[in-house]
Design an enzyme around this catalytic site. Structure first.
Site, PDB file in Angstrom:
ATOM      1  N   LYS A 175      31.990  17.629  23.200  1.00  0.00           N
ATOM      2  CA  LYS A 175      32.904  17.875  24.316  1.00  0.00           C
ATOM      3  C   LYS A 175      32.812  16.768  25.357  1.00  0.00           C
ATOM      4  CE  LYS A 175      35.570  19.508  27.440  1.00  0.00           C
ATOM      5  NZ  LYS A 175      35.447  20.743  28.181  1.00  0.00           N
ATOM      6  N   LYS A 245      32.620  15.128  37.382  1.00  0.00           N
ATOM      7  CA  LYS A 245      31.419  15.821  36.904  1.00  0.00           C
ATOM      8  C   LYS A 245      31.244  15.612  35.407  1.00  0.00           C
ATOM      9  CE  LYS A 245      32.119  20.123  36.083  1.00  0.00           C
ATOM     10  NZ  LYS A 245      32.085  20.192  34.590  1.00  0.00           N
TER      11      LYS A 245
END
Length: 295
Positions: A175, A245
């Site tokens: 991911k 992030k």
């Protein structure tokens, strides 16, 4: 697990709410939900879920618990913190983290849960909010084989592509690399749009023509056509701060692997500039505005 397996879902944000809704409506088992916001709780109650007042209540009343949280600190707190899932869980219970968080936290949580006989899987998701609504996400799972097969029918309510990537943490690895490549692509496409227009080519024509050649990509067809061209950068989608992030997590992973990523660092720098310019909450292709302001 059986069709009467009791399900829990914690974190009902942009992606969590529609994923939970699809699981609830699939009738795979009774669903208990928790979030700090009242709105999604009320909407999911209307869809047949049961509202919980605390994380402990979810933990004590369910067999499989799905998490969809903002990032690593929240995942660590809800699993390992006071009043969390480890404290209130029991042997055999499965915790499935669908958030995007550092690989180290996934493996730390898995090890702590295993000491109590609990089971962990990381199962972060890819694709857009609309895909979450439509149940057409891609989910990347890090777990043992048996846990993956147990979870597959539940994840299938939210996704059309479910990939077993390997052991704990590997779902997060895939991911994070997915998001790093996506963000790098969006930066490059923003530069190409701006250069092409200033060199005299119509933006829409440029995008349409690029999509017919080797420059075609998911980012071109989605982030450019649906956001950059119409200049539509909504709040509540995948905001710049969230993108920052995620690429920071990816760069941590690169560092741990002993690999330098100058392209990743440049993309992170662009996102940080975008946030500093006041666009932290807006859909991250808004970085186009900064590219347009630079020569």
């Amino acid at each position: 697990m059986t069709e009467k397996t009791k399900l829990g879902f914690i974190g009902l944000g942009v992606m969590g709410e529609p994923m939970c809704r699809n699981m609830t409506k699939a009738g795979l088992g009774p669903m208990v939900v928790f979030d700090l916001s009242v709105g999604p709780l009320a909407r999911l109650e209307a869809d047949g879920a049961t509202r919980a007042g605390t994380i402990a209540e979810v933990s004590k009343s369910t067999d499989i618990i799905f998490l969809s949280l903002p990032g690593g600190p929240e995942v660590e707190k809800i699993i390992l913190g006071p009043g969390g899932l480890l404290e209130n869980g029991r042997a055999g219970q499965i915790i499935v983290d669908m958030s995007t968080c550092p690989v180290a936290i996934a493996r730390k949580a898995a090890a702590a849960l295993a000491e109590k006989g609990m089971i962990f899987a990381d199962a972060p998701v890819a694709r857009t909010r609309q895909a979450a609504i439509d149940g057409t996400l891609s989910i990347m799972v890090g777990s043992d084989d048996e846990t993956f097969e147990t979870l597959r029918p539940y994840l299938a309510a939210a996704a059309t592509d479910i990939t077993h990537c390997g052991g704990i943490g590997t779902g997060q690895v895939v991911k994070l690399l997915n998001n790093m490549l996506l963000i790098q692509s969006v930066v490059a496409l923003g530069e190409a749009l701006t250069i092409g227009e200033r060199a005299g080519v119509d933006r829409a024509l440029l995008v349409d023509t690029l999509s017919k050649g080797s420059a075609d990509s998911f980012a071109l067809r989605n982030h450019v056509k649906k956001a950059m061209l119409p200049r539509d950068f909504p709040v509540g989608a995948f905001g710049t701060d969230y993108a920052t992030k995620d690429i920071a997590y990816a760069l941590e992973l690169a560092n741990d692997a002993g690999v330098k990523s100058p392209a990743g660092e440049l993309a992170k720098e662009m996102l940080e500039k975008t946030s500093a310019a006041g666009y932290g909450a807006e859909y991250f292709p808004v970085l186009l505005k900064l590219i347009e302001g630079e020569r």
